[in-house]
Design a protein around this motif. Structure first.
Motif, PDB file in Angstrom:
ATOM      1  N   TYR A 184     -73.681 -44.043  31.578  1.00 14.46           N
ATOM      2  CA  TYR A 184     -72.226 -44.341  32.415  1.00 14.46           C
ATOM      3  C   TYR A 184     -71.058 -44.188  31.463  1.00 14.46           C
ATOM      4  CZ  TYR A 184     -69.123 -45.774  35.996  1.00 14.46           C
ATOM      5  OH  TYR A 184     -68.202 -46.013  36.883  1.00 14.46           O
ATOM      6  N   GLU A 185     -71.509 -44.409  30.081  1.00 10.30           N
ATOM      7  CA  GLU A 185     -70.111 -44.558  29.249  1.00 10.30           C
ATOM      8  C   GLU A 185     -69.562 -43.252  29.096  1.00 10.30           C
ATOM      9  OE1 GLU A 185     -73.134 -45.367  28.556  1.00 10.30           O
ATOM     10  OE2 GLU A 185     -73.302 -47.659  28.405  1.00 10.30           O
ATOM     11  N   LYS A 186     -70.520 -42.345  29.015  1.00  7.30           N
ATOM     12  CA  LYS A 186     -69.820 -40.640  28.549  1.00  7.30           C
ATOM     13  C   LYS A 186     -69.048 -40.275  29.947  1.00  7.30           C
ATOM     14  CE  LYS A 186     -73.806 -39.718  25.592  1.00  7.30           C
ATOM     15  NZ  LYS A 186     -75.049 -38.786  25.614  1.00  7.30           N
ATOM     16  N   THR A 187     -69.516 -40.719  31.063  1.00 10.27           N
ATOM     17  CA  THR A 187     -68.994 -40.139  32.514  1.00 10.27           C
ATOM     18  C   THR A 187     -67.709 -40.679  32.452  1.00 10.27           C
ATOM     19  OG1 THR A 187     -71.356 -39.751  33.329  1.00 10.27           O
ATOM     20  CG2 THR A 187     -69.336 -39.937  34.818  1.00 10.27           C
ATOM     21  N   CYS A 188     -67.737 -42.227  32.166  1.00  8.40           N
ATOM     22  CA  CYS A 188     -66.441 -42.827  32.407  1.00  8.40           C
ATOM     23  C   CYS A 188     -65.299 -42.483  31.611  1.00  8.40           C
ATOM     24  CB  CYS A 188     -66.666 -44.328  32.015  1.00  8.40           C
ATOM     25  SG  CYS A 188     -65.334 -45.486  32.485  1.00  8.40           S
ATOM     26  N   THR A 189     -65.776 -42.173  30.227  1.00  5.33           N
ATOM     27  CA  THR A 189     -64.875 -41.892  29.131  1.00  5.33           C
ATOM     28  C   THR A 189     -64.268 -40.484  29.645  1.00  5.33           C
ATOM     29  OG1 THR A 189     -66.161 -42.789  27.512  1.00  5.33           O
ATOM     30  CG2 THR A 189     -64.513 -41.313  26.801  1.00  5.33           C
ATOM     31  N   LEU A 190     -64.809 -39.580  30.047  1.00  4.88           N
ATOM     32  CA  LEU A 190     -64.551 -38.165  30.716  1.00  4.88           C
ATOM     33  C   LEU A 190     -63.434 -38.379  32.018  1.00  4.88           C
ATOM     34  CD1 LEU A 190     -64.953 -34.905  30.479  1.00  4.88           C
ATOM     35  CD2 LEU A 190     -66.438 -35.414  32.520  1.00  4.88           C
ATOM     36  N   LEU A 191     -63.915 -39.058  32.749  1.00  5.00           N
ATOM     37  CA  LEU A 191     -62.933 -39.427  34.014  1.00  5.00           C
ATOM     38  C   LEU A 191     -61.756 -40.074  33.391  1.00  5.00           C
ATOM     39  CD1 LEU A 191     -65.450 -40.400  36.689  1.00  5.00           C
ATOM     40  CD2 LEU A 191     -64.250 -38.263  36.792  1.00  5.00           C
ATOM     41  N   VAL A 192     -61.821 -40.943  32.818  1.00  2.00           N
ATOM     42  CA  VAL A 192     -60.405 -41.685  32.162  1.00  2.00           C
ATOM     43  C   VAL A 192     -59.575 -40.655  31.596  1.00  2.00           C
ATOM     44  CG1 VAL A 192     -59.578 -43.293  30.694  1.00  2.00           C
ATOM     45  CG2 VAL A 192     -61.464 -43.960  32.127  1.00  2.00           C
ATOM     46  N   GLN A 193     -60.230 -39.870  30.810  1.00  2.00           N
ATOM     47  CA  GLN A 193     -59.346 -38.928  30.006  1.00  2.00           C
ATOM     48  C   GLN A 193     -58.942 -38.007  31.093  1.00  2.00           C
ATOM     49  OE1 GLN A 193     -61.723 -36.794  27.186  1.00  2.00           O
ATOM     50  NE2 GLN A 193     -60.266 -34.867  27.123  1.00  2.00           N
ATOM     51  N   LEU A 194     -59.714 -37.273  31.924  1.00  2.00           N
ATOM     52  CA  LEU A 194     -58.962 -36.557  32.914  1.00  2.00           C
ATOM     53  C   LEU A 194     -58.060 -36.851  33.919  1.00  2.00           C
ATOM     54  CD1 LEU A 194     -62.486 -34.449  33.648  1.00  2.00           C
ATOM     55  CD2 LEU A 194     -60.334 -33.395  32.595  1.00  2.00           C
ATOM     56  N   PHE A 195     -58.385 -38.016  34.083  1.00  2.00           N
ATOM     57  CA  PHE A 195     -57.350 -38.823  35.318  1.00  2.00           C
ATOM     58  C   PHE A 195     -56.021 -39.030  34.549  1.00  2.00           C
ATOM     59  CE2 PHE A 195     -55.999 -41.051  38.684  1.00  2.00           C
ATOM     60  CZ  PHE A 195     -56.868 -41.254  39.915  1.00  2.00           C
ATOM     61  N   ASP A 196     -56.050 -39.651  33.385  1.00  2.00           N
ATOM     62  CA  ASP A 196     -54.491 -39.922  32.888  1.00  2.00           C
ATOM     63  C   ASP A 196     -53.765 -38.619  32.576  1.00  2.00           C
ATOM     64  OD1 ASP A 196     -55.448 -42.367  32.857  1.00  2.00           O
ATOM     65  OD2 ASP A 196     -55.960 -42.664  30.489  1.00  2.00           O
ATOM     66  N   GLN A 197     -54.573 -37.586  31.962  1.00  2.00           N
ATOM     67  CA  GLN A 197     -53.994 -36.177  31.835  1.00  2.00           C
ATOM     68  C   GLN A 197     -53.463 -35.842  33.103  1.00  2.00           C
ATOM     69  OE1 GLN A 197     -56.986 -33.767  29.943  1.00  2.00           O
ATOM     70  NE2 GLN A 197     -55.941 -31.957  30.654  1.00  2.00           N
ATOM     71  N   ASN A 198     -54.242 -35.516  34.090  1.00  2.00           N
ATOM     72  CA  ASN A 198     -53.626 -35.045  35.377  1.00  2.00           C
ATOM     73  C   ASN A 198     -52.646 -35.804  35.952  1.00  2.00           C
ATOM     74  OD1 ASN A 198     -55.421 -32.477  36.289  1.00  2.00           O
ATOM     75  ND2 ASN A 198     -56.870 -33.769  35.298  1.00  2.00           N
ATOM     76  N   ALA A 199     -52.635 -37.118  36.118  1.00  2.00           N
ATOM     77  CA  ALA A 199     -51.575 -37.755  36.787  1.00  2.00           C
ATOM     78  C   ALA A 199     -50.343 -37.742  35.845  1.00  2.00           C
ATOM     79  CB  ALA A 199     -52.229 -39.552  36.673  1.00  2.00           C
ATOM     80  N   GLN A 200     -50.389 -37.857  34.593  1.00  2.00           N
ATOM     81  CA  GLN A 200     -49.410 -37.571  33.668  1.00  2.00           C
ATOM     82  C   GLN A 200     -48.604 -36.445  34.352  1.00  2.00           C
ATOM     83  OE1 GLN A 200     -50.692 -38.304  29.816  1.00  2.00           O
ATOM     84  NE2 GLN A 200     -50.867 -40.312  29.876  1.00  2.00           N
ATOM     85  N   ASN A 201     -49.252 -35.348  34.104  1.00  2.00           N
ATOM     86  CA  ASN A 201     -48.964 -33.743  34.687  1.00  2.00           C
ATOM     87  C   ASN A 201     -48.181 -34.046  35.978  1.00  2.00           C
ATOM     88  OD1 ASN A 201     -49.863 -33.022  32.111  1.00  2.00           O
ATOM     89  ND2 ASN A 201     -51.754 -31.860  32.864  1.00  2.00           N
ATOM     90  N   TYR A 202     -48.880 -34.650  36.858  1.00  2.00           N
ATOM     91  CA  TYR A 202     -48.343 -34.695  38.086  1.00  2.00           C
ATOM     92  C   TYR A 202     -47.072 -35.475  38.260  1.00  2.00           C
ATOM     93  CZ  TYR A 202     -48.532 -35.740  43.282  1.00  2.00           C
ATOM     94  OH  TYR A 202     -48.193 -35.829  44.484  1.00  2.00           O
ATOM     95  N   GLN A 203     -47.042 -36.549  37.400  1.00  2.00           N
ATOM     96  CA  GLN A 203     -45.700 -37.260  37.573  1.00  2.00           C
ATOM     97  C   GLN A 203     -44.606 -36.406  36.833  1.00  2.00           C
ATOM     98  OE1 GLN A 203     -46.708 -41.127  35.708  1.00  2.00           O
ATOM     99  NE2 GLN A 203     -45.312 -42.235  36.821  1.00  2.00           N
ATOM    100  N   LYS A 204     -44.971 -35.777  35.922  1.00  2.00           N
ATOM    101  CA  LYS A 204     -43.890 -34.990  35.191  1.00  2.00           C
ATOM    102  C   LYS A 204     -43.133 -33.764  36.291  1.00  2.00           C
ATOM    103  CE  LYS A 204     -45.451 -35.098  30.524  1.00  2.00           C
ATOM    104  NZ  LYS A 204     -46.542 -34.586  29.668  1.00  2.00           N
TER     105      LYS A 204
END
Length: 571
Positions: free
Chosen positions: A453-473
């Protein structure tokens, strides 16, 4: 009142109205006359006239249809008359093997109906309708066309025996089907397999239409034998993944010979796609043979042969570019885990190479999200069941799922995010709109995603942060680009679904504090997104994101908001 007999010309006009007419009133009149013809005492002589002197295939088809209805009536014709009809049709198709295929099919159906309904009838101390295999063997000694008709008779008979006629007592159907299973079905399967071996031994000139037709009829015959309802449980066709084929014990010898499986794998590799998918359909049934048919060592050997075949197919994957082959192969892979335990699979000699090939095949399939979406269900079923079995494996052999399951999860996540701009740019059908399929796939993914689960969680955190920041911008930029905002919202919708899936996959007996903390990391991001989305109201909202949030909240509630949970959970 319609008077019979009619002249050939009148009957042919009727056929024309019935099968080719565009005028509805004319067609209905023709149907009415047809029904009256079946009840008329001249029915048999009129059918004979159409078969012997009819100038069109439709005339012959009408005769076959009338005969089929005549022999299926609740009050049967005298035994002698039915024997005459059967012998007449056998001689007729033997003397005219070049008839249109649909006419032969209709006539063969009459033979099958007569044989089934008269299965227990005795004349002069003989079961007179049971010598059908002897009749067919005469056809097998003739030309290729005769050969094909012989195989069609067996295929149609096997299908007819398996067909439940709800207008008749079900006990009688079972009695006939069981007797046919015990006396004839094994011989028919063995005959079909030996004929396929002969076909494969010759150089296959598959430009020859008749040889293709013969291969197709033989494969359909084998499939009808393996699809037979052996124990009368009329398995629901839609419950595909639960299927176990209840092969009779006296068929063991066929299944224990490695040549049997080899034959169908060889046929898959030798035949063109339309036929090779039938060979794969047969292999799906072979892979589903009930476990109790074998002893433990026999089952291990049988599974080894199945896995060896999978390896050959994946090492030469060109046949899988055909959608029919691809779908049947995915079904075949899913059946392996339905019928065999992970502990048995890991003991197979080729397991490490094969699991890697299957993982690569799955990843490629997920990346081509627009190709055969219905087949992905079977691949995810395989991985879901493999991962769910991990806690119960007792063998020392490595199952390697900790290596490949995170890769499958990653391929699913990234492919779905990558499809969003393509769908919006090209105006394609959005996979997110098909919520039934999305929810089904996510439920399968939730088990796979908790493996490593660690691998999946790390991937999702990274993708979520990146996409949420882009959305906010994008929201804060002065030149708000609506197209880019829609793409970003589509990606966020998928990511929220994935977080809900991961949280919903938590199992009490395997979960750890670390995993609960990871669930918390992911969940807090969704709650932050909810605040961000709410701030846009009422000017703008996105239905897809909101539906995804509802799905997440439902999963979060089921997992973490309940009476039986410890309140100290790290989430």
């Amino acid at each position: 009142i319609v008077f019979f007999p009619k002249s050939l010309a009148e009957l042919e006009v009727l056929c024309n109205h019935l099968y080719e007419g565009t005028d509805l009133a004319q067609r209905m009149r023709a149907e009415k006359v047809l029904l009256e013809l079946i009840d008329s005492p001249d029915c048999l002589s009129q059918c004979q006239l159409l078969l012997e002197q009819g100038t069109t295939s439709y005339a012959q088809l009408l005769a076959a249809t009338c005969l089929s209805k005549l022999v299926s009536r609740a009050s049967p014709l005298p035994v002698e008359q039915r024997i005459d009809i059967r012998n007449y049709i056998l001689n007729y198709v033997a003397s005219q093997p070049k008839l249109a295929p649909f006419v032969i099919q209709a006539l063969v159906q009459v033979i099958a109906k007569i044989t089934k309904l008269g299965w227990f009838e005795v004349l002069k101390d003989q079961l007179i309708f049971r010598d059908v295999i002897a009749d067919v063997k005469k056809f097998l000694q003739g030309t290729v066309d005769h050969y094909i008709i012989g195989v069609m008779i067996l295929s149609e008979l096997t299908q007819e025996m398996n067909l439940v006629d709800y207008s008749r007592p079900s006990a009688k159907h079972r009695k006939i089907a069981t007797s046919f299973r015990d006396t004839s079905l094994k011989d028919i399967l063995m005959l079909a397999c030996s004929l396929l071996k002969e076909l494969l031994a010759k150089p296959l000139t598959l430009q020859d239409q008749r040889q293709q037709s013969l291969a197709m009829q033989l494969l359909k015959l084998v499939l009808n034998c393996l699809n037979f309802d052996f124990i009368g449980n009329s398995a629901d066709e839609s419950a595909d993944d639960l299927c176990t084929v209840q092969i009779p014990t006296n068929w063991r010898t066929i299944f224990l010979e490695p040549e049997t499986l080899d034959l169908f794998f060889d046929l898959y590799h030798s035949l063109p796609p339309m036929l090779s998918q039938l060979a794969l359909s047969c292999l799906v049934q072979f892979a589903s043979a009930r476990r109790s048919l074998f002893s433990n060592p026999e089952r291990a050997k049988y599974l080894g042969n199945l896995i060896k075949g999978v390896k050959q197919i994946l090492e030469n994957p060109q046949g899988l570019s055909d959608p029919g082959n691809y779908h049947e192969f995915c079904r075949f892979l899913a059946r392996l885990k339905t019928n065999y335990q992970l502990g048995e699979l890991v003991m197979v000699k080729d397991y490490p190479e094969v699991i890697q090939l299957i993982a690569n095949f799955t990843i490629t399939s997920l990346q081509h999200w627009e190709f055969a979406p219905n087949s992905v269900h079977y691949l995810l079923t395989l991985w879901q069941r493999m991962v769910a079995s991990v806690p119960f494996v007792k063998t020392a052999e490595p199952h390697l799922l900790d290596t490949y399951a995170p890769e499958i999860t990653k391929a699913y996540i990234t492919s779905r995010l990558e499809c969003v701009p393509v769908v919006i740019r090209d105006g394609l059908e959005d996979p997110l709109d098909d919520t039934a399929t999305v929810f089904q796939q996510l439920e399968q993914l939730c088990t796979v995603s908790r493996c490593e689960y660690e691998k999946t969680c790390t991937l999702l955190v990274q993708l979520f942060d990146q996409n949420a920041q882009n959305y906010q911008k994008l929201l804060q930029s002065s030149s708000r680009n609506p197209l880019e905002i829609t793409v970003q919202e589509g990606r966020l919708a998928w990511l929220v679904y994935f977080v809900g899936t991961c949280v919903g996959g938590r199992l009490t007996y395997t979960s750890t504090d670390e995993h609960d903390a990871m669930d918390g990391e992911l969940s807090c991001r969704v709650f932050q997104l909810i605040s961000l989305m709410d701030a846009q109201l009422p000017q703008s909202s996105n239905e897809k994101v909101e539906l995804a949030i509802l799905w997440f909240l439902d999963q979060f509630r089921k997992t973490y908001v309940g009476d039986q949970l410890q309140h100290t959970s790290k989430v």
